[in-house]
Design a protein around this motif. Structure first.
Motif, short mmCIF file in Angstrom:
data_model
loop_
_atom_site.label_atom_id
_atom_site.label_comp_id
_atom_site.label_asym_id
_atom_site.label_seq_id
_atom_site.Cartn_x
_atom_site.Cartn_y
_atom_site.Cartn_z
N ASP A 1 9.05 4.95 -7.86
CA ASP A 1 7.85 5.70 -7.90
C ASP A 1 7.31 5.41 -6.20
O ASP A 1 6.51 3.68 -6.26
CB ASP A 1 6.84 5.65 -9.22
CG ASP A 1 6.09 6.46 -9.07
OD1 ASP A 1 6.15 7.92 -8.54
OD2 ASP A 1 4.34 6.21 -9.49
N THR B 1 4.01 6.48 -4.11
CA THR B 1 2.89 7.06 -3.24
C THR B 1 2.09 6.02 -2.38
O THR B 1 2.52 5.09 -2.05
CB THR B 1 2.01 7.23 -4.64
OG1 THR B 1 1.62 5.34 -5.03
CG2 THR B 1 2.27 7.50 -6.27
N GLY B 2 1.47 7.01 -1.60
CA GLY B 2 0.75 6.06 -0.49
C GLY B 2 -0.30 7.59 0.23
O GLY B 2 -0.11 8.08 -0.28
N ASN C 1 2.71 10.46 1.49
CA ASN C 1 4.33 10.17 0.63
C ASN C 1 5.08 10.47 2.04
O ASN C 1 6.14 11.96 1.36
CB ASN C 1 4.19 12.11 -0.48
CG ASN C 1 2.60 10.88 -1.87
OD1 ASN C 1 2.83 10.61 -1.42
ND2 ASN C 1 2.64 12.69 -2.22
N ALA D 1 2.28 1.95 1.46
CA ALA D 1 2.49 2.50 0.19
C ALA D 1 2.79 2.27 -0.99
O ALA D 1 2.90 0.72 -0.56
CB ALA D 1 4.28 3.36 0.22
N ASN D 2 2.42 2.52 -2.10
CA ASN D 2 2.19 1.38 -3.82
C ASN D 2 3.61 2.07 -3.45
O ASN D 2 4.80 2.84 -4.22
CB ASN D 2 1.06 1.57 -4.24
CG ASN D 2 1.14 1.20 -5.15
OD1 ASN D 2 1.97 1.57 -6.61
ND2 ASN D 2 0.95 -0.58 -5.29
N LYS E 1 5.41 -3.80 -8.64
CA LYS E 1 4.57 -3.73 -7.92
C LYS E 1 4.29 -3.75 -6.68
O LYS E 1 4.13 -5.20 -7.14
CB LYS E 1 3.41 -3.19 -9.07
CG LYS E 1 3.67 -2.04 -9.97
CD LYS E 1 2.31 -1.77 -10.15
CE LYS E 1 2.52 -0.93 -11.69
NZ LYS E 1 1.13 -0.39 -12.76
#
Length: 186
Positions: A83, A85-86, A89, A127-128, A149
């Motif tokens: 996954d 996210t940021g 994207n 981004a994560n 993570k």
């Protein structure tokens, strides 16, 4: 015989039955009890997971994490997800392993999404990334709910196919996008 004598005879008979149990077909006596096991962190777990601290900067794929199989048998992932996210994207997964040989490592690779006409607004950022292994199996061992993570920097620019074109498609002079910055006349 008094009451105390009768109780003593009952206990002697009960003891003889318990001692004779293994001889007459009982091979073991077991009791269940709860066992709490903690998992190891980082690379020393059965399935070790670590980030590489690499910054994503192209469409060819950048290794952002390493998965370590620390078992003596091959490991197969039955459910793994990435996954991302940021800010914009702009990243996408490009290589997610489905199995790792015994004692080996595999990378999780991420790429910049294909862009045309130069860098999009916000072409760089953070981004994560969240890697989750819902289930992995290896010769009698099942690993569930392992996750990692971390944040990864990125600098996404135009794709390699259109690397020396400006927004209108005109040719530019100088290095391609992502290889030394913006071409000279773009």
């Amino acid at each position: 015989m008094d009451t105390l004598g009768k109780i003593a005879v009952v206990f002697i008979i009960l003891g003889a039955v318990l001692l004779a149990g293994p001889v007459y077909g009982f091979t073991s006596i077991a009791s269940e009890r709860g066992v709490q096991v903690s998992t190891a962190e980082g690379t020393s777990a059965y399935l070790g997971m670590e980030s590489t601290d690499n910054s994503v900067n192209g469409v060819d794929g950048t290794a952002v994490a390493i998965l370590h199989n620390n078992l003596e048998s091959d490991m197969t992932f039955t459910d793994i997800s990435i996954d991302i996210t940021g800010d914009n994207n702009l990243l996408d997964e490009s290589n997610t392993p489905t199995e790792i040989g015994a004692g080996n490592n595999k990378t999780v690779d991420v790429v910049c999404e294909e862009t045309v006409g130069g860098p999009p607004d916000g072409a760089s950022g953070v981004a994560n990334i969240h890697i989750t292994v819902e289930q992995a199996d290896a010769n009698g061992v099942t690993i569930t709910d392992a996750s990692l993570k971390f944040d990864s920097g990125y600098d996404c620019h135009q794709s390699a196919d259109d690397e020396n074109q400006d927004e209108s498609g005109e040719e530019c002079d100088g290095p391609p996008w992502g290889q030394g910055g913006k071409p000279d006349n773009c």
